[in-house]
Design an enzyme around this catalytic site. Structure first.
Site, PDB file in Angstrom:
ATOM      1  CG  HIS A 287       0.500   6.160  -0.308  1.00  0.00           C
ATOM      2  ND1 HIS A 287      -0.444   7.376  -0.654  1.00  0.00           N
ATOM      3  CD2 HIS A 287      -0.112   5.808   0.785  1.00  0.00           C
ATOM      4  CE1 HIS A 287      -1.848   6.736   0.353  1.00  0.00           C
ATOM      5  NE2 HIS A 287      -1.819   6.228   0.987  1.00  0.00           N
TER       6      HIS A 287
ATOM      7  CD  GLU B  51      -5.625   5.466   0.285  1.00  0.00           C
ATOM      8  OE1 GLU B  51      -4.602   6.556   1.184  1.00  0.00           O
ATOM      9  OE2 GLU B  51      -6.186   4.225   1.424  1.00  0.00           O
TER      10      GLU B  51
ATOM     11  CG  HIS C 171      -2.118   1.020   1.560  1.00  0.00           C
ATOM     12  ND1 HIS C 171      -3.562   1.387   1.109  1.00  0.00           N
ATOM     13  CD2 HIS C 171      -1.617   2.425   1.842  1.00  0.00           C
ATOM     14  CE1 HIS C 171      -3.399   2.393   1.051  1.00  0.00           C
ATOM     15  NE2 HIS C 171      -2.948   3.153   1.436  1.00  0.00           N
ATOM     16  CD  GLU C 172       1.577   3.248   4.171  1.00  0.00           C
ATOM     17  OE1 GLU C 172       0.991   4.530   3.260  1.00  0.00           O
ATOM     18  OE2 GLU C 172       0.618   3.099   4.463  1.00  0.00           O
TER      19      GLU C 172
HETATM   20 ZN    ZN Z   1      -2.942   5.247   2.588  1.00  0.00          ZN
END
Ligand code: ZN
Length: 497
Positions: A261, A296, A257-258
């Site tokens: 980003h 996101e 997830h990160e």
């Molecule tokens: Zn996030």
């Protein structure tokens, strides 16, 4: 030239905000608990300096002259954004800024105490004041249809309560039958229950971050309690993940997830570094992504569309097996995939699966809107929460800890940010579908475990633009349509239907 002077002024503001990010990173990874108070003051001081400089008469004068010095469309867009942010800050009286900052410290303490006692009533008066201050802030910056729209504009410019309600209605209609079907057909959870060495979990997280293309020459991955990504320009973009004694999903999916980003931040056009297109001047936050929802979308794309796919685990389960042979040695990719796509009617947002996650978001958005309008009083939040969750997912929290006290957002004064998680989910699916339509090499790469073609497309269509294009323009240019739930529901139906 005034234009150049203005650029160096914005660069200095960006430097201050990058320093704030570095202090924040340290606060959440390395800092001893005793440093908290001093650190809070340092962050507040640097943020105030950035705000004062941006909103100063000197900046306004430079801006006015700079606006006459260029016909370049990109320059003009930058000036428009600087003016928008500077005027917004000038509209907010210092007393409101100070009140919101002062409330934050006490509110966070009260939230921690309320959590320790599993008793929302300890936190309720602080939330009431936070909402009251948010109303004053909203009135100062201005709004048309709903007070809540002003707060939404801080995180997801262009989105309103009305536009969200329409998106949510489509989403709810599509998701509800999918949840039913998924629950009917799934068996027992095949994930092994064992104790996993945290150091090895972290190493595994780093392996998966590398697989997806995270550049550790311009970043690093460290453990934390609440995972996040943070950048100090595109040249240094840090990510974090958390380990859990008996569950390897949080470090793996948290890291992926990160990484999503981080790839966004690491690939913003170098020309934008220290400029308005790599700095959120409204939120006073050094960030290259154009909105929280757009950001996101990149994390969800890598976490869910790439990392939670069957093919991904056919290719990469062996890394997990090598790290934890006793628990996973005999597991098949098919079983692992079943484990990471399990659906459950739960009370926790952060632990929710892909299919039920958005119900938790929709509940919070509706609740925040009612708090802002005064329809709901802070002290009545727990009962409203229970009945909303019961209606949405058919579950009731045991107490406040797994109910209205579970998120940190309200305790830190953040009102209006929850929608960005669902915007991210919807946008991720729309971009992933468009990318594969536009570039057949992406699917070929994913089949082989090569994510470079996907990164190239995202780099050219999303990342490089930084904050120079709005989220809506990005989506329209990349996919040919505005944001809509069609591709997201199609993806979920394919995986869970
Ligand atoms: Zn996030």
């Amino acid at each position: 030239m005034s234009l150049e002077k203005l650029h160096s002024r914005i660069a200095a503001i960006s430097d201050l905000l990058c320093a704030v990010n570095l202090l924040t990173w340290d606060q959440r990874t390395m800092m001893p608990a005793g440093g908290a108070q001093a650190r809070g003051r340092q962050i507040a001081t640097l943020t105030r300096l950035a705000r004062d400089d941006l909103a100063s008469d000197a900046t306004m004068e430079l801006l006015e002259r700079a606006e006459t010095e260029t016909d370049d469309a990109l320059e003009q867009e930058g000036l428009r954004q600087i003016r928008h942010a500077a005027e917004l800050h000038r509209r907010v009286p210092a007393a409101i800024v100070e009140r919101r900052a002062a409330l934050r410290a006490g509110s966070h303490q009260a939230w921690l105490a309320a959590r320790a006692a599993d008793d929302f009533s300890i936190f309720a008066p602080h939330l009431e004041q936070t909402i009251d201050a948010a109303r004053d802030y909203a009135d100062a910056i201005g709004w048309r249809q709903h007070r809540y729209d002003a707060m939404l504009s801080l995180f997801e410019p262009g989105e309103t309560l009305a536009s969200l309600r329409s998106l949510f209605a489509d989403l709810k209609a599509g998701l509800t039958p999918l949840v039913e079907r998924a629950l009917e057909r799934q068996g027992a959870d095949p994930m092994p229950q064992a104790s996993f060495d945290p150091t090895r979990q972290l190493e595994l997280a780093r392996t998966f971050a590398g697989l997806l293309g995270y550049d550790r020459n311009h970043g690093r991955l460290d453990p934390t309690v609440h995972p996040f990504e943070i950048s100090f320009t595109r040249d240094d973009v840090r990510i974090t993940t958390r380990t859990r004694a008996n569950d390897i999903k949080p470090p793996l999916f948290g890291a992926m997830h990160e990484v999503g980003h981080a790839l966004y931040e690491q690939n913003v056009d170098p020309a934008f570094t220290r400029g308005v297109f790599a700095t959120d001047l409204v939120g006073l936050y050094a960030v290259g992504g154009t909105s929280f929802g757009a950001h996101e979308s990149q994390s969800r794309l890598f976490e869910n569309h790439v990392g939670r796919s069957r093919r991904f685990w056919e290719l990469h389960l062996h890394h997990v097996q090598a790290a934890f042979p006793d628990a996973f040695g005999a597991m098949t990719p098919e079983t692992f995939y079943a484990a990471v796509t399990r659906v459950a009617r739960g009370t926790s947002r952060t632990e929710a699966d892909e299919l039920t996650y958005d119900f938790h978001v929709m509940l919070r958005v509706e609740m925040e809107a009612q708090l802002m309008s005064g329809e709901l009083a802070a002290k009545h939040v727990p009962e409203a929460w229970r009945s909303a969750l019961q209606a949405a997912l058919g579950v009731t929290p045991k107490g406040d800890l797994d109910g209205a006290l579970q998120d940190i957002h309200w305790s830190s004064g953040m009102i209006g940010s929850f929608c960005t998680y669902t915007i991210g989910n919807v946008m991720a699916a729309q971009l992933f579908a468009a990318a594969q339509r536009a570039e057949p090499g992406i699917a070929v790469g994913i089949e082989r475990g090569d994510y470079a073609p996907l990164r190239v497309w995202l780099g050219q269509n999303i990342w490089c633009h930084g904050r120079s294009l709005s989220r809506d323009t990005l989506v329209r240019r990349a996919t040919g349509r505005g944001l809509e739930v069609r591709d997201y529901l199609a993806h979920l139906a394919m995986r869970y239907g």
